[in-house]
Each structure stands twice: as structure tokens, then as C-alpha cells.
Write a protein that holds these residues in place. Structure first.
Motif, mmCIF file in Angstrom:
data_model
loop_
_atom_site.group_PDB
_atom_site.id
_atom_site.type_symbol
_atom_site.label_atom_id
_atom_site.label_comp_id
_atom_site.label_asym_id
_atom_site.label_seq_id
_atom_site.Cartn_x
_atom_site.Cartn_y
_atom_site.Cartn_z
ATOM 1 N N ARG A 1 0.843 -1.195 0.000
ATOM 2 C CA ARG A 1 0.000 0.000 0.000
ATOM 3 C C ARG A 1 0.875 1.241 0.000
ATOM 4 N NH1 ARG A 1 -5.616 -0.737 2.581
ATOM 5 N NH2 ARG A 1 -5.980 -2.926 2.185
ATOM 6 N N VAL A 2 0.241 2.370 -0.212
ATOM 7 C CA VAL A 2 0.971 3.637 -0.252
ATOM 8 C C VAL A 2 0.362 4.583 0.780
ATOM 9 C CG1 VAL A 2 -0.438 4.614 -2.111
ATOM 10 C CG2 VAL A 2 1.899 5.375 -1.833
ATOM 11 N N ARG A 3 1.191 5.449 1.313
ATOM 12 C CA ARG A 3 0.710 6.423 2.292
ATOM 13 C C ARG A 3 1.367 7.773 2.051
ATOM 14 N NH1 ARG A 3 0.400 4.660 7.302
ATOM 15 N NH2 ARG A 3 0.272 6.757 8.100
ATOM 16 N N LEU A 4 0.749 8.810 2.544
ATOM 17 C CA LEU A 4 1.302 10.145 2.417
ATOM 18 C C LEU A 4 2.684 10.195 3.073
ATOM 19 C CD1 LEU A 4 -1.836 12.343 3.234
ATOM 20 C CD2 LEU A 4 -1.039 11.506 1.021
ATOM 21 N N GLY A 5 3.594 10.940 2.440
ATOM 22 C CA GLY A 5 4.931 11.105 2.984
ATOM 23 C C GLY A 5 5.945 10.074 2.522
ATOM 24 N N MET A 6 5.508 9.041 1.805
ATOM 25 C CA MET A 6 6.454 8.043 1.308
ATOM 26 C C MET A 6 7.318 8.640 0.194
ATOM 27 S SD MET A 6 4.096 4.566 1.163
ATOM 28 C CE MET A 6 5.372 3.399 0.765
ATOM 29 N N THR A 7 8.544 8.164 0.079
ATOM 30 C CA THR A 7 9.432 8.584 -1.009
ATOM 31 C C THR A 7 9.116 7.779 -2.266
ATOM 32 O OG1 THR A 7 11.129 6.930 -0.509
ATOM 33 C CG2 THR A 7 11.280 9.063 0.659
ATOM 34 N N ARG A 8 9.677 8.208 -3.384
ATOM 35 C CA ARG A 8 9.514 7.458 -4.643
ATOM 36 C C ARG A 8 10.040 6.032 -4.488
ATOM 37 N NH1 ARG A 8 8.517 11.083 -8.999
ATOM 38 N NH2 ARG A 8 8.798 13.236 -8.329
ATOM 39 N N PHE B 1 3.329 13.126 -6.280
ATOM 40 C CA PHE B 1 4.467 13.539 -5.457
ATOM 41 C C PHE B 1 4.564 15.061 -5.421
ATOM 42 C CE2 PHE B 1 5.473 9.360 -7.145
ATOM 43 C CZ PHE B 1 5.920 8.690 -6.023
ATOM 44 N N ASN B 2 5.084 15.578 -4.321
ATOM 45 C CA ASN B 2 5.337 17.011 -4.247
ATOM 46 C C ASN B 2 6.742 17.306 -4.789
ATOM 47 O OD1 ASN B 2 7.214 16.475 -2.195
ATOM 48 N ND2 ASN B 2 5.826 17.103 -0.557
ATOM 49 N N ARG B 3 7.177 18.541 -4.683
ATOM 50 C CA ARG B 3 8.489 18.938 -5.218
ATOM 51 C C ARG B 3 9.644 18.237 -4.533
ATOM 52 N NH1 ARG B 3 7.479 25.354 -5.500
ATOM 53 N NH2 ARG B 3 5.887 25.290 -7.121
ATOM 54 N N ARG B 4 9.458 17.834 -3.292
ATOM 55 C CA ARG B 4 10.520 17.140 -2.553
ATOM 56 C C ARG B 4 10.568 15.650 -2.881
ATOM 57 N NH1 ARG B 4 7.718 19.033 1.836
ATOM 58 N NH2 ARG B 4 7.872 16.936 2.676
ATOM 59 N N GLY B 5 9.619 15.177 -3.696
ATOM 60 C CA GLY B 5 9.608 13.775 -4.096
ATOM 61 C C GLY B 5 8.961 12.846 -3.093
ATOM 62 N N VAL B 6 8.037 13.378 -2.290
ATOM 63 C CA VAL B 6 7.282 12.526 -1.370
ATOM 64 C C VAL B 6 5.796 12.599 -1.727
ATOM 65 C CG1 VAL B 6 8.974 12.731 0.512
ATOM 66 C CG2 VAL B 6 7.036 14.288 0.426
ATOM 67 N N VAL B 7 5.069 11.556 -1.373
ATOM 68 C CA VAL B 7 3.656 11.448 -1.746
ATOM 69 C C VAL B 7 2.842 12.535 -1.039
ATOM 70 C CG1 VAL B 7 1.597 9.980 -1.690
ATOM 71 C CG2 VAL B 7 3.850 8.963 -2.124
ATOM 72 N N GLU B 8 2.106 13.313 -1.862
ATOM 73 C CA GLU B 8 1.220 14.324 -1.291
ATOM 74 C C GLU B 8 -0.244 13.911 -1.415
ATOM 75 O OE1 GLU B 8 1.967 18.049 -3.274
ATOM 76 O OE2 GLU B 8 0.558 17.577 -4.888
ATOM 77 N N SER B 9 -0.560 13.006 -2.363
ATOM 78 C CA SER B 9 -1.935 12.518 -2.460
ATOM 79 C C SER B 9 -1.995 11.233 -3.286
ATOM 80 C CB SER B 9 -2.871 13.578 -3.057
ATOM 81 O OG SER B 9 -2.517 13.875 -4.380
ATOM 82 N N ILE B 10 -3.080 10.503 -3.086
ATOM 83 C CA ILE B 10 -3.402 9.298 -3.852
ATOM 84 C C ILE B 10 -4.788 9.547 -4.416
ATOM 85 C CG2 ILE B 10 -3.767 6.792 -3.750
ATOM 86 C CD1 ILE B 10 -2.000 7.939 -0.846
ATOM 87 N N ARG B 11 -4.922 9.464 -5.740
ATOM 88 C CA ARG B 11 -6.190 9.825 -6.367
ATOM 89 C C ARG B 11 -6.750 8.674 -7.193
ATOM 90 N NH1 ARG B 11 -4.284 15.705 -8.379
ATOM 91 N NH2 ARG B 11 -3.959 16.568 -6.313
#
Length: 195
Positions: free
Chosen positions: A128-135, A172-182
Motif C-alpha cells: 500500500r501507499v501512504r502520504l509522505g512516502m518517497t519514490r 508527489f510534491n516537489r521534494r519527491g514525497v507522496v502528497e496525495s493518492i487519487r
């Protein structure tokens, strides 16, 4: 005068170029050992890079892998001693040698995962994926997005599918971490998002 006599240098260059290309292709598609980069789903002997939920079971990231050869758009492997073909079904613009190196990495990703927060470790183990995860953590959890829909891993949006009709996006946001799952399907979004 024969063709050989008229073009001796060109024939020699052609043979040398052919030998060089063959050696280069053999090197690019070499056999090697490593670890599975990501959680990948198998139907028993076949792993498609699209990683649909319908496959029978998950082979976890960090599983030891030996690449034994190549076929047409497939990498023959032994994963933890079990024969598995890794199929390049949707990223055919990627050279098979590069494709193999994408999925079979020279380090055990489980070691990197141990440095992540417990919630991220749990999400990866559950695919699964969660907010804040890296690529890297998203790839470890879900596999890589297919190249014909996400041509660059630097893209802000990675497109995934859980089945042929179930598409979702990891943003991903500019820092390369998950900001949302759509996803248009709230049930699908809930199934792929870690709580």
C-alpha cells in the motif's frame, strides 16, 4: 572481380561492427544475482510489470533473485530458488538489460526499509501507499509504474492499475514525497492507501 575483392574493408568493418553489437547486447542482457526491488505479484510462474491484484500471491521486495536468461520481452529468473518469468508487457521502450536492472537490484531493499518509520514499513509490507512516502518506498511497495504511461520516474504523477479498469495515481510534491493518492473509485483508493 568478386564482391569480396571490391569491398574487403567494408566487409571487415561490417563483421567487426556485428561482433561489437553482439558483445554489447550480451553485456546489456547479462545474467546476474541481486534482490527483487519491489513487491511483485505472480500467477505462479509469471510476473507482469503492471502488477495487477489478480495474481495469486506477492513475492516481497528483497527476495533473492538470480537472472538466468532472457526471452522475448521477458527476463527468466530464479526467485528464492523458484522459476519466475518477469514480463516486460508495457515498458517495451526500455532495453531488456535496463529492465532487468530496474527490477533486480544490487542491494537488499529491506535494509533501506528498516530505516523508514514503522508506518511506512507496514505500508510497504502490505503493498500500500501512504502520504509522505518517497519514490523509492512507493516503488518498493507497488512496483514501478509502466513506462508507456509514466515515461519518467521524475514525473510528478505515477499511474498505476489494480486491474484493467482500476486506475489510480500517486502524486508527489516537489521534494519527491507522496502528497496525495487519487482515484475516481473511492473503494479502490481505500484499498491502495495505508491507514
Amino acid at each position: 572481380m568478386s564482391t569480396r575483392q571490391r569491398f574487403p574493408v567494408h566487409r571487415g568493418l561490417l563483421l567487426a561492427a556485428t561482433a561489437l553489437l553482439a558483445a554489447s547486447a550480451a553485456h546489456a542482457q547479462s545474467t546476474f544475482n541481486g534482490w527483487l526491488c519491489c513487491n511483485m505479484r505472480t500467477d505462479g510462474g509469471w510476473i507482469s510489470e503492471i502488477n495487477y491484484d489478480s495474481a495469486r500471491r506477492v513475492i516481497p521486495a528483497g527476495t533473492p533473485v538470480q537472472i538466468t536468461g532472457y526471452g522475448r520481452y521477458r527476463v527468466h529468473t530464479l526467485m528464492n530458488g523458484e522459476q519466475q518469468d518477469l514480463g516486460n508487457d508495457y515498458s517495451r521502450e526500455i532495453d531488456m538489460g535496463a529492465f532487468a536492472h530496474r527490477y533486480v537490484v544490487p542491494y537488499n531493499p529491506q535494509r533501506r526499509l528498516r530505516a523508514a518509520p514503522p508506518a511506512v514499513q507496514q505500508a510497504v509490507r502490505a503493498s500500500r501507499v501512504r502520504l509522505g512516502m518517497t519514490r523509492e518506498q512507493v516503488a518498493m511497495s507497488l512496483g514501478y509504474p509502466i513506462a508507456n504511461e509514466t515515461p519518467s520516474l521524475d514525473n510528478r504523477v505515477w499511474k498505476y492499475w489494480r486491474s484493467s479498469g482500476e486506475e489510480f495515481h500517486v502524486i508527489f510534491n516537489r521534494r519527491g514525497v507522496v502528497e496525495s493518492i487519487r482515484s475516481d473509485d473511492p473503494d479502490l483508493r481505500a484499498r491502495v492507501t495505508a491507514r
